[in-house]
Write a protein that holds these residues in place. Sequence first.
Motif, PDB file in Angstrom:
ATOM      1  N   LEU A   1     -16.094   7.741  -0.084  1.00  0.00           N
ATOM      2  CA  LEU A   1     -15.100   6.743  -0.460  1.00  0.00           C
ATOM      3  C   LEU A   1     -15.551   5.975  -1.687  1.00  0.00           C
ATOM      4  O   LEU A   1     -16.713   5.572  -1.788  1.00  0.00           O
ATOM      5  CB  LEU A   1     -14.877   5.759   0.690  1.00  0.00           C
ATOM      6  CG  LEU A   1     -14.388   6.337   2.015  1.00  0.00           C
ATOM      7  CD1 LEU A   1     -14.284   5.236   3.054  1.00  0.00           C
ATOM      8  CD2 LEU A   1     -13.064   7.039   1.847  1.00  0.00           C
TER       9      LEU A   1
ATOM     10  N   LEU B   1     -15.211  -2.264   4.515  1.00  0.00           N
ATOM     11  CA  LEU B   1     -15.763  -1.169   3.728  1.00  0.00           C
ATOM     12  C   LEU B   1     -16.299  -1.677   2.386  1.00  0.00           C
ATOM     13  O   LEU B   1     -17.432  -1.404   2.015  1.00  0.00           O
ATOM     14  CB  LEU B   1     -14.700  -0.109   3.473  1.00  0.00           C
ATOM     15  CG  LEU B   1     -14.156   0.633   4.686  1.00  0.00           C
ATOM     16  CD1 LEU B   1     -13.003   1.537   4.274  1.00  0.00           C
ATOM     17  CD2 LEU B   1     -15.246   1.442   5.345  1.00  0.00           C
TER      18      LEU B   1
ATOM     19  N   LEU C   1      -8.384   3.390  -3.524  1.00  0.00           N
ATOM     20  CA  LEU C   1      -9.433   3.897  -2.644  1.00  0.00           C
ATOM     21  C   LEU C   1      -9.368   5.418  -2.747  1.00  0.00           C
ATOM     22  O   LEU C   1      -8.397   6.030  -2.309  1.00  0.00           O
ATOM     23  CB  LEU C   1      -9.210   3.442  -1.205  1.00  0.00           C
ATOM     24  CG  LEU C   1     -10.252   3.893  -0.188  1.00  0.00           C
ATOM     25  CD1 LEU C   1     -11.608   3.265  -0.485  1.00  0.00           C
ATOM     26  CD2 LEU C   1      -9.813   3.547   1.234  1.00  0.00           C
TER      27      LEU C   1
ATOM     28  N   TRP D   1     -11.335  -3.791   1.222  1.00  0.00           N
ATOM     29  CA  TRP D   1     -10.837  -2.611   1.921  1.00  0.00           C
ATOM     30  C   TRP D   1     -11.480  -2.581   3.310  1.00  0.00           C
ATOM     31  O   TRP D   1     -12.698  -2.756   3.455  1.00  0.00           O
ATOM     32  CB  TRP D   1     -11.180  -1.328   1.168  1.00  0.00           C
ATOM     33  CG  TRP D   1     -10.300  -1.086  -0.012  1.00  0.00           C
ATOM     34  CD1 TRP D   1     -10.554  -1.400  -1.318  1.00  0.00           C
ATOM     35  CD2 TRP D   1      -9.013  -0.473  -0.005  1.00  0.00           C
ATOM     36  NE1 TRP D   1      -9.497  -1.029  -2.118  1.00  0.00           N
ATOM     37  CE2 TRP D   1      -8.541  -0.447  -1.340  1.00  0.00           C
ATOM     38  CE3 TRP D   1      -8.200   0.074   0.994  1.00  0.00           C
ATOM     39  CZ2 TRP D   1      -7.300   0.100  -1.698  1.00  0.00           C
ATOM     40  CZ3 TRP D   1      -6.981   0.611   0.635  1.00  0.00           C
ATOM     41  CH2 TRP D   1      -6.539   0.615  -0.690  1.00  0.00           C
ATOM     42  N   TYR D   2     -10.607  -2.340   4.326  1.00  0.00           N
ATOM     43  CA  TYR D   2     -11.056  -2.257   5.705  1.00  0.00           C
ATOM     44  C   TYR D   2     -10.644  -0.911   6.284  1.00  0.00           C
ATOM     45  O   TYR D   2      -9.630  -0.337   5.906  1.00  0.00           O
ATOM     46  CB  TYR D   2     -10.417  -3.350   6.567  1.00  0.00           C
ATOM     47  CG  TYR D   2     -10.930  -4.747   6.329  1.00  0.00           C
ATOM     48  CD1 TYR D   2     -10.325  -5.563   5.379  1.00  0.00           C
ATOM     49  CD2 TYR D   2     -11.994  -5.249   7.064  1.00  0.00           C
ATOM     50  CE1 TYR D   2     -10.781  -6.854   5.172  1.00  0.00           C
ATOM     51  CE2 TYR D   2     -12.453  -6.536   6.862  1.00  0.00           C
ATOM     52  CZ  TYR D   2     -11.847  -7.333   5.913  1.00  0.00           C
ATOM     53  OH  TYR D   2     -12.304  -8.605   5.709  1.00  0.00           O
ATOM     54  N   ARG D   3     -11.405  -0.505   7.274  1.00  0.00           N
ATOM     55  CA  ARG D   3     -11.074   0.683   8.058  1.00  0.00           C
ATOM     56  C   ARG D   3     -10.810   0.254   9.495  1.00  0.00           C
ATOM     57  O   ARG D   3     -11.536  -0.599  10.040  1.00  0.00           O
ATOM     58  CB  ARG D   3     -12.220   1.685   8.015  1.00  0.00           C
ATOM     59  CG  ARG D   3     -12.063   2.832   9.018  1.00  0.00           C
ATOM     60  CD  ARG D   3     -13.212   3.773   8.996  1.00  0.00           C
ATOM     61  NE  ARG D   3     -13.107   4.738  10.092  1.00  0.00           N
ATOM     62  CZ  ARG D   3     -13.482   6.009  10.021  1.00  0.00           C
ATOM     63  NH1 ARG D   3     -14.027   6.486   8.897  1.00  0.00           N
ATOM     64  NH2 ARG D   3     -13.342   6.800  11.062  1.00  0.00           N
ATOM     65  N   GLN D   4      -9.788   0.864  10.118  1.00  0.00           N
ATOM     66  CA  GLN D   4      -9.513   0.588  11.524  1.00  0.00           C
ATOM     67  C   GLN D   4      -9.300   1.899  12.262  1.00  0.00           C
ATOM     68  O   GLN D   4      -8.385   2.664  11.945  1.00  0.00           O
ATOM     69  CB  GLN D   4      -8.283  -0.318  11.682  1.00  0.00           C
ATOM     70  CG  GLN D   4      -8.046  -0.756  13.121  1.00  0.00           C
ATOM     71  CD  GLN D   4      -6.890  -1.730  13.242  1.00  0.00           C
ATOM     72  OE1 GLN D   4      -5.876  -1.595  12.570  1.00  0.00           O
ATOM     73  NE2 GLN D   4      -7.044  -2.719  14.110  1.00  0.00           N
TER      74      GLN D   4
ATOM     75  N   CYS E   1      -5.949  -2.618   2.695  1.00  0.00           N
ATOM     76  CA  CYS E   1      -6.478  -3.490   1.658  1.00  0.00           C
ATOM     77  C   CYS E   1      -6.053  -4.913   1.999  1.00  0.00           C
ATOM     78  O   CYS E   1      -5.021  -5.127   2.648  1.00  0.00           O
ATOM     79  CB  CYS E   1      -5.995  -3.092   0.261  1.00  0.00           C
ATOM     80  SG  CYS E   1      -4.234  -3.242  -0.023  1.00  0.00           S
TER      81      CYS E   1
ATOM     82  N   GLN F   1       0.838  -1.179   0.000  1.00  0.00           N
ATOM     83  CA  GLN F   1       0.000   0.000   0.000  1.00  0.00           C
ATOM     84  C   GLN F   1       0.876   1.232   0.000  1.00  0.00           C
ATOM     85  O   GLN F   1       1.941   1.250   0.605  1.00  0.00           O
ATOM     86  CB  GLN F   1      -0.876   0.060   1.266  1.00  0.00           C
ATOM     87  CG  GLN F   1      -2.112  -0.767   1.216  1.00  0.00           C
ATOM     88  CD  GLN F   1      -2.949  -0.609   2.456  1.00  0.00           C
ATOM     89  OE1 GLN F   1      -3.105  -1.562   3.203  1.00  0.00           O
ATOM     90  NE2 GLN F   1      -3.502   0.580   2.680  1.00  0.00           N
TER      91      GLN F   1
ATOM     92  N   GLY G   1      -1.194  -0.933   5.580  1.00  0.00           N
ATOM     93  CA  GLY G   1      -2.141   0.080   6.029  1.00  0.00           C
ATOM     94  C   GLY G   1      -1.702   1.488   5.669  1.00  0.00           C
ATOM     95  O   GLY G   1      -0.505   1.776   5.547  1.00  0.00           O
TER      96      GLY G   1
ATOM     97  N   THR H   1      -7.024   4.281   9.909  1.00  0.00           N
ATOM     98  CA  THR H   1      -6.079   3.521   9.094  1.00  0.00           C
ATOM     99  C   THR H   1      -6.873   2.633   8.148  1.00  0.00           C
ATOM    100  O   THR H   1      -7.820   1.959   8.567  1.00  0.00           O
ATOM    101  CB  THR H   1      -5.142   2.672   9.963  1.00  0.00           C
ATOM    102  OG1 THR H   1      -4.393   3.535  10.825  1.00  0.00           O
ATOM    103  CG2 THR H   1      -4.168   1.883   9.098  1.00  0.00           C
ATOM    104  N   TYR H   2      -6.493   2.655   6.887  1.00  0.00           N
ATOM    105  CA  TYR H   2      -7.196   1.894   5.856  1.00  0.00           C
ATOM    106  C   TYR H   2      -6.291   0.770   5.361  1.00  0.00           C
ATOM    107  O   TYR H   2      -5.134   0.996   5.013  1.00  0.00           O
ATOM    108  CB  TYR H   2      -7.605   2.810   4.705  1.00  0.00           C
ATOM    109  CG  TYR H   2      -8.646   3.813   5.130  1.00  0.00           C
ATOM    110  CD1 TYR H   2      -8.276   5.015   5.730  1.00  0.00           C
ATOM    111  CD2 TYR H   2     -10.003   3.556   4.984  1.00  0.00           C
ATOM    112  CE1 TYR H   2      -9.229   5.932   6.163  1.00  0.00           C
ATOM    113  CE2 TYR H   2     -10.965   4.461   5.403  1.00  0.00           C
ATOM    114  CZ  TYR H   2     -10.568   5.641   5.995  1.00  0.00           C
ATOM    115  OH  TYR H   2     -11.507   6.540   6.432  1.00  0.00           O
TER     116      TYR H   2
END
Lengths: 109, 116
Positions: free
Chosen positions: A61, A46, A74, A34-37, A89, A6, A102, A86-87
């Motif tokens: 987004l 996401l 993203l 894709w995740y968000r933390q 993949c 990333q 991240g 923090t995003y």
Amino acid sequence: ELKVEQNPLFLSMQEGKNYTIYCNYSTTSDRLYWYRQDPGKSLESLFVLLSNGAVKQEGRLMASLDTKARLSTLHITAAVHDLSATYFCAVVNNNDMRFGAGTRLTVKP
Amino acid sequence: EAGVAQSPRYKIIEKRQSVAFWCNPISGHATLYWYQQILGQGPKLLIQFQNNGVVDDSQLPKDRFSAERLKGVDSTLKIQPAKLEDSAVYLCASSLDWGLTVGELFFGEGSRLTVL
């Protein structure tokens, strides 16, 4: 071996600006997430992208997938402070899910 | 719908001590995962269960880590003896479908381990 990269790893944005986070991976993939933390919290899903050219949007987004280039993006439109997080993949290949390192996004007023 | 439950949320131990983490997945989810997330990094898979069988434990340091899911529902992850480099958040996740063919992963809030 499946590798996921990333960039950028850190991103500081002004509110109202646009920016893109990139996710490159090394082998063919079955799907990409894709995740968000948020700090001290768990990962929240996401988007899931299943095929070449897939595009998904939720609010500010938008995620896309180019399987030929092995690239997902993203895109953040008109950033607001609430998007600070923090995003990650995550790429799936043969039931093996690998996460990127991240992107820590900070949106400043 | 209740999410993935994990406990304890925080644990501080000294090196060479042992620790155990517990996870209860979402009801009906057949697949359960344990991930290790070191500060500033993405989660790394330690072990994956399908019901009570191990699907993938290739990245589990078996000399010190063990995990079980005896009845195909909840799971425990044990570290014995702990090393300084084991300091991390241990995330449990579950998914409805085998091999991620349809479902997605749902994560618990994690158990933060500090080894002194």
